[in-house]
Design a protein around this motif. Structure first.
Motif, PDB file in Angstrom:
ATOM      1  N   ARG A  79       0.812  -1.218   0.024  1.00 41.85           N
ATOM      2  CA  ARG A  79      -0.003  -0.043  -0.068  1.00 41.85           C
ATOM      3  C   ARG A  79       0.573   1.119   0.039  1.00 41.85           C
ATOM      4  O   ARG A  79       0.480   2.279  -0.722  1.00 41.85           O
ATOM      5  N   ASP A 200       5.708   2.384  10.577  1.00 40.10           N
ATOM      6  CA  ASP A 200       5.138   1.783   9.705  1.00 40.10           C
ATOM      7  C   ASP A 200       4.538   2.655   8.585  1.00 40.10           C
ATOM      8  O   ASP A 200       3.628   3.291   8.914  1.00 40.10           O
ATOM      9  N   GLY A 202       2.724   2.440   5.612  1.00 37.56           N
ATOM     10  CA  GLY A 202       1.482   2.261   5.264  1.00 37.56           C
ATOM     11  C   GLY A 202       0.523   2.628   6.375  1.00 37.56           C
ATOM     12  O   GLY A 202      -0.371   3.357   6.130  1.00 37.56           O
TER      13      GLY A 202
HETATM   14 MG   LIG Z   1       3.124  -1.564   6.539  1.00 37.40          MG
END
Ligand SMILES: [Mg+2]
Ligand SMILES: O=P(O)(O)OC[C@H]1O[C@H](OP(=O)(O)OP(=O)(O)O)[C@H](O)[C@@H]1O
Ligand SMILES: O=c1cc[nH]c(=O)[nH]1
Length: 209
Positions: A79, A200, A202
């Motif tokens: 993503r 993270d 995403g």
């Molecule tokens: Mg991720």
């Protein structure tokens, strides 16, 4: 061996600081990732070919350069790579966009592919694979494998935050691919997250977790 370029323009460094900051929320994070992608697109396309065309200024005729040669393709790794598409397209509006969907399994750290759709004329395009994070390199290697399996040959990889280990892995698997990053960070932690990194990507882009 593909070359590695660290894009350390002051504007890139400045914006990178704010996406690293844990107090930066999703809205601002998305805007900054997009702006960083646009700045990086500017540097990554430095080697585009030009051809001279004749135009007429209000004063006289002249020959002047325009972009020529192979067309472009942008390939976000879903993503998080999606966050870089809009910024790249702002500079490269004629580029087509292919998508590779894969996630890094948190237990095995292997890349699991769940989607792939490339432009039909992929073999004729200069492709820019984008993902904010290059950690172990497993995801980038898998994405580039997918692109190559579908006919892509002319490929660059653009990531915001990386570590040397990931760069080395991509270079070994794909020595023909030039790599552009905004930072090479210190190391990977025990969960293969980049330190200091930005967490993270995403989750921070899309407000999940
Ligand atoms: Mg991720
Ligand atoms: O170099 P690696 O060790 O493979 O790690 C980097 C990958 O991890 C993240 O994606 P993630 O698996 O979290 O998927 P997401 O984009 O859906 O969040 C990131 O966006 C890269 O794709
Ligand atoms: O630090 C990291 C490593 C992998 N994926 C991320 O989003 N961040």
């Amino acid at each position: 061996m593909g070359k590695v370029t660290v894009l350390d323009h002051p504007l890139i460094k400045h914006k990178l600081t704010y996406i690293r900051d844990k107090n930066t929320g999703s809205k601002e994070f998305r805007e900054l990732v997009s702006e960083l992608a646009m700045l990086m697109a500017y540097e990554v396309t430095r080697d585009l070919e030009l051809e001279e065309i004749e135009i007429e200024t209000p004063i006289k005729k002249m020959m002047s350069p325009v972009i020529s040669g192979k067309k472009l393709g942008i390939v976000p790794i879903l993503r998080a790579g999606l966050g870089m598409v809009e910024g790249m397209l702002a500079l490269l509006p004629a580029a087509k966009v292919g998508h590779v969907g894969l996630y890094r399994d948190p237990e095995t750290l292997q890349a699991v592919e769940y989607y792939c759709k490339m432009p039909q004329d992929i073999s004729e395009r200069k492709l820019i694979v984008v993902d904010p994070m290059l950690a172990t390199g497993v995801s980038a290697i898998a994405a580039i494998n997918s692109v190559k399996q579908r006919g892509g040959t002319n490929i660059k990889l653009v990531c915001l935050v990386s570590v040397q280990e990931g760069i080395d892995a991509v270079q070994e698997a794909h020595p023909d691919v030039d790599i552009y990053v905004a930072s090479i960070d210190e190391k990977l932690n025990d969960h293969a997250y980049i330190e200091p990194g930005l967490g993270d990507a995403g989750d921070r882009l899309f407000g999940t977790k």
